[in-house]
Structure formats: structure tokens, C-alpha cells
Design a protein around this motif. Sequence first.
Motif, PDB file in Angstrom:
ATOM      1  N   UNK A 198       3.185   4.084  -2.265  1.00 43.67           N
ATOM      2  CA  UNK A 198       2.554   3.004  -2.036  1.00 43.67           C
ATOM      3  C   UNK A 198       1.963   3.301  -1.238  1.00 43.67           C
ATOM      4  N   UNK A 199       0.383   2.282  -0.943  1.00 43.40           N
ATOM      5  CA  UNK A 199      -0.680   2.589  -0.787  1.00 43.40           C
ATOM      6  C   UNK A 199      -0.808   2.781   0.576  1.00 43.40           C
ATOM      7  N   UNK A 223      -1.879  -7.134   1.443  1.00 47.53           N
ATOM      8  CA  UNK A 223      -2.769  -8.654   2.446  1.00 47.53           C
ATOM      9  C   UNK A 223      -2.769  -9.982   0.584  1.00 47.53           C
ATOM     10  N   UNK A 224      -2.288  -9.950   0.238  1.00 46.72           N
ATOM     11  CA  UNK A 224      -3.062 -10.410  -0.877  1.00 46.72           C
ATOM     12  C   UNK A 224      -2.303 -10.193  -2.032  1.00 46.72           C
ATOM     13  N   UNK A 256      -2.939  -6.507  -3.696  1.00 52.04           N
ATOM     14  CA  UNK A 256      -4.161  -5.843  -2.638  1.00 52.04           C
ATOM     15  C   UNK A 256      -3.355  -5.039  -1.094  1.00 52.04           C
ATOM     16  N   UNK A 257      -3.973  -4.688  -1.081  1.00 55.03           N
ATOM     17  CA  UNK A 257      -2.993  -3.507  -0.035  1.00 55.03           C
ATOM     18  C   UNK A 257      -4.477  -2.791   0.827  1.00 55.03           C
ATOM     19  N   UNK A 258      -4.270  -3.328   2.367  1.00 57.95           N
ATOM     20  CA  UNK A 258      -5.598  -2.824   3.570  1.00 57.95           C
ATOM     21  C   UNK A 258      -5.275  -1.696   4.246  1.00 57.95           C
ATOM     22  N   UNK A 295     -13.911 -10.000   1.028  1.00 58.97           N
ATOM     23  CA  UNK A 295     -12.887  -9.861   2.461  1.00 58.97           C
ATOM     24  C   UNK A 295     -13.436  -8.758   3.427  1.00 58.97           C
ATOM     25  N   UNK A 296     -14.744  -8.837   3.194  1.00 64.33           N
ATOM     26  CA  UNK A 296     -15.352  -7.819   4.784  1.00 64.33           C
ATOM     27  C   UNK A 296     -14.571  -6.561   4.182  1.00 64.33           C
TER      28      UNK A 296
END
Length: 253
Positions: free
Chosen positions: A165-166, A171-172, A183-185, A218-219
Motif C-alpha cells: 500500500x502507499x 486522507x481522502x 488519496x494517501x499522504x 492540500x498544501x
Amino acid sequence: MLSRLRRTTVILGAAALLAGATTLTTTSAASADTQICDKYGSVRVSGGRYLVQNNEWGDDTTQCLSVRDDGFTITTANHNKPTNGAPASYPSIYAGCHYGNCTSGSGLPKQVANFHSVQSSVAYTVASGQWDASYDIWFDPNPNPSGQNTGAELMIWGNHQGAPQPIGSKIATVWISGASWDVWFGNTGWNVISYVRTSPTTSLNVDIGAFTSDSVSRGKISRSWYLTSIQFGFEPWQGGAGLGVQSFSTSVS
């Protein structure tokens, strides 16, 4: 390309790591079915517009590619890396500049503030094992750094199989380029933002500008940074033979 360290383990992306820690040691022009088995071997294709790299940065077993004019197939690979650590490699095709090694006519590097249209399409084959099939798109405060990009790594996962996985955490969920994406961060010394398609596919036609804009909102990416390269390939942990890019194109204006 970088990014698949899972959960708490070493958070170093494959693509990124590769992108970050490798030097392309052998670069030549491709002829029909050119073979690459050198760990960091690379071949220019499509008249130099793209470059295929073996990029076996995380393993010492033999990995070989059969390279065509706009793609490649992994013909030899028997990786067996733990899925809670870094992947074995990131065999890939790219346009732009990577570690100072630039393709021709790509329109890259391009400052994010000056994006008008950045598009890419790819078709690929999948195989058994544990892997992801993903774009790895790099951003840096400078237009053509000679080493590791330090801005951000934007990954677009079109498909994956098994446990990997990432980097980071989810996060979204967003809708971009006609599909739904988780979305992953995470951060490995630079920002890594990953978009994982909720319905796996074997072809992608993506608006990279739209993904970039979402990351900017998202910055995670600065509009002053430069998009330096657009890469697509595979991060195998286990297996790998049979994965391949059938066609690849980019358009930057």
C-alpha cells in the motif's frame, strides 16, 4: 519511484528511492526487442522522446526487460521482498529529466504555476505476484536537479495486487479524470501523495494537471515548484515477470 513502504517500516518509496538514489549507468538507443539486465541500465526509445530504465534499486536478483519503442516487458524477475518494507525495483518509462538525464521534446521541466495542459496515457499488462502499477511524477524547487528531487512525489496507482500500500495514511477520496481515487499522504524527506484508483484498470488516460491541482489545494505541492519527470512503471515486491507497458505517451503544453 518511491513509495510503497508500508505502515511503520522504512518509509522509502521505490520509485522515489530509485529516483532518489540511482544513477543511470548505461544509456543507449533501443532497437527491436532490446534487452536490459543491468540493474541501472536504460534505453532511449521513440527517437529519444522517452527513456526506459530497469531501476532495480532494492534487490540483487536478476531482473531483465525486453524493450520496445514505446514500452517494455519484464521478462526475468523472481523477487521475494517482505511486503512491509521497500519494493525490489521500479522498472519504468519516463519523459522529462531524472537525475539530470533528460529526454527530448517532452516540454519538461515545467513550473506548476505555468501549467496549461499536462496529459498522459498508458496501457499495461499485469501478472501474478505482489506489486503496484503506477505513475511516479516528480516535483522540485529547481527545474533540473542533478540528484534527488526534494519537493514532492505524486503517485497515481492504476492497479495493485497483494499487500503493498502507499506510504503514509489515507486522507481522502476524490473524483479525478473520470474515476474515484483514494488519496494517501506521507513524507520520506519529501512529500509523497498517492492516488489509488478504487476500481483497478489496465489502462489510464489522466490529466496530471488535475491531480497536481488537488495536491496543491492540500498544501502538498507548491505552485513555484517544477514538474521534472513523468514516469510510469511497476514496483514489484514478489514476482514481477510478465508485467509490462504496452504503450505510453505524454503531452505538455
